[in-house]
Design a protein around this motif. Sequence first.
Motif, PDB file in Angstrom:
ATOM      1  N   LEU A  43       0.939  -1.202  -0.176  1.00 35.04           N
ATOM      2  CA  LEU A  43      -0.043  -0.144  -0.078  1.00 35.04           C
ATOM      3  C   LEU A  43       0.760   1.124  -0.076  1.00 35.04           C
ATOM      4  CD1 LEU A  43      -2.887  -0.917   2.455  1.00 35.04           C
ATOM      5  CD2 LEU A  43      -3.024  -0.932   0.001  1.00 35.04           C
ATOM      6  N   ARG A  44       1.960   1.234   0.463  1.00 35.47           N
ATOM      7  CA  ARG A  44       2.830   2.322   0.752  1.00 35.47           C
ATOM      8  C   ARG A  44       3.686   2.624  -0.687  1.00 35.47           C
ATOM      9  NH1 ARG A  44       8.220   1.731   3.152  1.00 35.47           N
ATOM     10  NH2 ARG A  44       8.739   1.328   1.042  1.00 35.47           N
ATOM     11  N   ARG A  45       3.718   1.464  -1.262  1.00 35.89           N
ATOM     12  CA  ARG A  45       4.412   1.679  -2.864  1.00 35.89           C
ATOM     13  C   ARG A  45       3.162   2.374  -3.785  1.00 35.89           C
ATOM     14  NH1 ARG A  45       6.727  -3.213  -1.476  1.00 35.89           N
ATOM     15  NH2 ARG A  45       5.190  -4.338  -2.751  1.00 35.89           N
ATOM     16  N   ARG A  46       2.119   1.836  -3.243  1.00 35.90           N
ATOM     17  CA  ARG A  46       0.855   2.504  -4.271  1.00 35.90           C
ATOM     18  C   ARG A  46       0.668   3.712  -3.899  1.00 35.90           C
ATOM     19  NH1 ARG A  46      -4.151  -1.464  -4.193  1.00 35.90           N
ATOM     20  NH2 ARG A  46      -4.700  -0.050  -5.775  1.00 35.90           N
ATOM     21  N   LEU A  47       0.654   4.290  -2.767  1.00 30.66           N
ATOM     22  CA  LEU A  47       0.776   5.443  -2.242  1.00 30.66           C
ATOM     23  C   LEU A  47       1.786   6.446  -2.949  1.00 30.66           C
ATOM     24  CD1 LEU A  47      -0.778   7.746  -0.589  1.00 30.66           C
ATOM     25  CD2 LEU A  47       0.828   7.079   1.283  1.00 30.66           C
ATOM     26  N   GLU A  48       3.036   6.033  -2.988  1.00 32.03           N
ATOM     27  CA  GLU A  48       4.133   6.740  -3.660  1.00 32.03           C
ATOM     28  C   GLU A  48       4.278   6.843  -5.197  1.00 32.03           C
ATOM     29  OE1 GLU A  48       7.445   4.271  -2.139  1.00 32.03           O
ATOM     30  OE2 GLU A  48       7.517   5.190  -0.081  1.00 32.03           O
ATOM     31  N   PHE A  52      -3.168   6.804  -4.753  1.00 34.48           N
ATOM     32  CA  PHE A  52      -3.834   7.205  -3.850  1.00 34.48           C
ATOM     33  C   PHE A  52      -3.421   8.508  -3.433  1.00 34.48           C
ATOM     34  CE2 PHE A  52      -3.702   2.611  -2.624  1.00 34.48           C
ATOM     35  CZ  PHE A  52      -4.832   2.231  -3.079  1.00 34.48           C
ATOM     36  N   ALA A  53      -4.347   9.480  -3.126  1.00 34.75           N
ATOM     37  CA  ALA A  53      -3.776  10.929  -2.895  1.00 34.75           C
ATOM     38  C   ALA A  53      -3.299  11.037  -1.365  1.00 34.75           C
ATOM     39  CB  ALA A  53      -4.976  12.001  -3.020  1.00 34.75           C
ATOM     40  N   ASP A  54      -3.929  10.333  -0.451  1.00 35.56           N
ATOM     41  CA  ASP A  54      -3.507  10.277   0.764  1.00 35.56           C
ATOM     42  C   ASP A  54      -4.274   9.006   1.282  1.00 35.56           C
ATOM     43  OD1 ASP A  54      -6.228  10.909   1.280  1.00 35.56           O
ATOM     44  OD2 ASP A  54      -5.645  13.197   1.653  1.00 35.56           O
ATOM     45  N   PHE A  55      -3.884   8.731   2.723  1.00 32.48           N
ATOM     46  CA  PHE A  55      -4.425   7.747   3.505  1.00 32.48           C
ATOM     47  C   PHE A  55      -6.034   7.661   3.563  1.00 32.48           C
ATOM     48  CE2 PHE A  55      -0.904   7.034   6.787  1.00 32.48           C
ATOM     49  CZ  PHE A  55       0.411   6.657   5.500  1.00 32.48           C
ATOM     50  N   ALA A  56      -6.715   8.916   3.434  1.00 31.50           N
ATOM     51  CA  ALA A  56      -7.936   8.963   3.516  1.00 31.50           C
ATOM     52  C   ALA A  56      -8.526   8.417   2.306  1.00 31.50           C
ATOM     53  CB  ALA A  56      -8.672  10.257   3.854  1.00 31.50           C
ATOM     54  N   MET A  58      -6.874   6.148   0.431  1.00 31.63           N
ATOM     55  CA  MET A  58      -6.664   5.059   0.275  1.00 31.63           C
ATOM     56  C   MET A  58      -7.881   4.374   0.889  1.00 31.63           C
ATOM     57  SD  MET A  58      -3.524   3.043   1.895  1.00 31.63           S
ATOM     58  CE  MET A  58      -2.146   3.731   1.069  1.00 31.63           C
ATOM     59  N   ALA A  59      -8.315   4.693   1.973  1.00 29.06           N
ATOM     60  CA  ALA A  59      -9.058   3.965   3.071  1.00 29.06           C
ATOM     61  C   ALA A  59     -10.622   4.211   2.022  1.00 29.06           C
ATOM     62  CB  ALA A  59      -9.543   4.956   4.304  1.00 29.06           C
ATOM     63  N   ARG A  60     -10.954   4.932   1.300  1.00 23.12           N
ATOM     64  CA  ARG A  60     -12.122   5.101   0.413  1.00 23.12           C
ATOM     65  C   ARG A  60     -12.086   4.053  -0.516  1.00 23.12           C
ATOM     66  NH1 ARG A  60     -11.664  10.713   1.819  1.00 23.12           N
ATOM     67  NH2 ARG A  60     -10.474  10.958  -0.382  1.00 23.12           N
ATOM     68  N   GLN A  61     -10.995   4.299  -1.394  1.00 22.22           N
ATOM     69  CA  GLN A  61     -11.112   3.165  -2.546  1.00 22.22           C
ATOM     70  C   GLN A  61     -10.837   1.800  -1.820  1.00 22.22           C
ATOM     71  OE1 GLN A  61      -8.234   4.194  -5.433  1.00 22.22           O
ATOM     72  NE2 GLN A  61      -8.142   6.064  -5.097  1.00 22.22           N
ATOM     73  N   LEU A  62     -10.263   1.543  -0.965  1.00 20.23           N
ATOM     74  CA  LEU A  62     -10.159   0.122  -0.508  1.00 20.23           C
ATOM     75  C   LEU A  62     -11.256  -0.336   0.289  1.00 20.23           C
ATOM     76  CD1 LEU A  62      -6.422  -0.038   0.283  1.00 20.23           C
ATOM     77  CD2 LEU A  62      -7.667  -0.893  -1.737  1.00 20.23           C
ATOM     78  N   MET A  73      -0.313   1.234   8.102  1.00 16.42           N
ATOM     79  CA  MET A  73       0.805   2.074   7.681  1.00 16.42           C
ATOM     80  C   MET A  73       1.975   2.216   8.755  1.00 16.42           C
ATOM     81  SD  MET A  73       0.185   2.089   4.749  1.00 16.42           S
ATOM     82  CE  MET A  73       1.512   3.061   3.931  1.00 16.42           C
ATOM     83  N   ASP A  74       1.428   2.273  10.226  1.00  9.87           N
ATOM     84  CA  ASP A  74       2.296   2.342  11.266  1.00  9.87           C
ATOM     85  C   ASP A  74       3.621   1.086  11.371  1.00  9.87           C
ATOM     86  OD1 ASP A  74       1.394   4.581  12.117  1.00  9.87           O
ATOM     87  OD2 ASP A  74       0.300   3.546  13.862  1.00  9.87           O
ATOM     88  N   LEU A  75       2.861   0.004  10.717  1.00 13.79           N
ATOM     89  CA  LEU A  75       3.941  -1.160  10.731  1.00 13.79           C
ATOM     90  C   LEU A  75       5.243  -1.041   9.994  1.00 13.79           C
ATOM     91  CD1 LEU A  75       1.280  -4.410  10.098  1.00 13.79           C
ATOM     92  CD2 LEU A  75       2.664  -3.557  12.267  1.00 13.79           C
ATOM     93  N   VAL A  76       5.041   0.079   8.986  1.00 13.83           N
ATOM     94  CA  VAL A  76       6.370   0.085   8.111  1.00 13.83           C
ATOM     95  C   VAL A  76       7.303   1.025   8.803  1.00 13.83           C
ATOM     96  CG1 VAL A  76       5.314  -0.248   5.808  1.00 13.83           C
ATOM     97  CG2 VAL A  76       5.429   2.061   7.011  1.00 13.83           C
ATOM     98  N   LEU A  77       6.822   1.521  10.208  1.00 15.19           N
ATOM     99  CA  LEU A  77       7.540   2.385  10.939  1.00 15.19           C
ATOM    100  C   LEU A  77       8.610   1.481  11.851  1.00 15.19           C
ATOM    101  CD1 LEU A  77       5.227   5.231  12.120  1.00 15.19           C
ATOM    102  CD2 LEU A  77       6.856   5.133  10.204  1.00 15.19           C
ATOM    103  N   LEU A  78       8.414   0.082  11.885  1.00 15.71           N
ATOM    104  CA  LEU A  78       9.253  -0.546  12.722  1.00 15.71           C
ATOM    105  C   LEU A  78      10.689  -0.734  12.030  1.00 15.71           C
ATOM    106  CD1 LEU A  78       6.888  -3.556  12.594  1.00 15.71           C
ATOM    107  CD2 LEU A  78       7.836  -2.599  14.781  1.00 15.71           C
ATOM    108  N   ALA A  79      11.632  -1.076  13.121  1.00 20.67           N
ATOM    109  CA  ALA A  79      13.029  -1.141  12.715  1.00 20.67           C
ATOM    110  C   ALA A  79      13.243  -2.056  11.495  1.00 20.67           C
ATOM    111  CB  ALA A  79      13.736  -1.307  13.741  1.00 20.67           C
ATOM    112  N   PRO A  80      14.191  -1.879  10.636  1.00 23.56           N
ATOM    113  CA  PRO A  80      14.247  -2.690   9.427  1.00 23.56           C
ATOM    114  C   PRO A  80      14.729  -4.301  10.008  1.00 23.56           C
ATOM    115  CG  PRO A  80      15.670  -0.769   8.952  1.00 23.56           C
ATOM    116  CD  PRO A  80      14.901  -0.829  10.509  1.00 23.56           C
ATOM    117  N   GLU A  81      15.279  -4.459  10.907  1.00 23.63           N
ATOM    118  CA  GLU A  81      15.693  -5.704  11.469  1.00 23.63           C
ATOM    119  C   GLU A  81      14.472  -6.351  11.842  1.00 23.63           C
ATOM    120  OE1 GLU A  81      17.232  -3.092  12.640  1.00 23.63           O
ATOM    121  OE2 GLU A  81      19.063  -3.258  11.675  1.00 23.63           O
TER     122      GLU A  81
END
Length: 135
Positions: A43-48, A52-56, A58-62, A73-81
């Motif tokens: 989803l982040r790649r699709r946003l980039e 999608f214009a923004d999270f809102a 994205m939510a509407r379309q999905l 999207m908070d999950l991508v904030l985890l440490a890479p390891e």
Amino acid sequence: MTEVVIAFKGGRAWRQHRQAAKRAPTRRYPARIARQLALAHALRRRLERGEFADFADMARQLGFTRARVTQLMDLVLLAPEVQEEILFLELPPGAQPVSERGLREAVLGTIDWQEQRRRWEGLRAQFAPVMLNER
């Protein structure tokens, strides 16, 4: 012509069948949290890419709520390891020792990757015995 082997309990064919069953590895599947993290990255790649214009949007379309998109999207904030370990986490069918909510509460309470790694180690230690028993 097809050969059919009938294995009588206690016979040689039965023992061979039992030994083969013991040697057969348990089928393992990507953990649910791994699939959710992979979805978040997709989803982040699709946003980039501008789908999608923004999270809102994205939510509407999905058909998700904005809160659900934010949670994912908070999950991508985890440490890479930590993300790498989660993405390669495989479990036997039905076993899910760590949930997305549990991960968010235990690990995502901080943005400091060092602290996330420490918290992940603690969380992983809690479900490691479950993992070892099911192998």
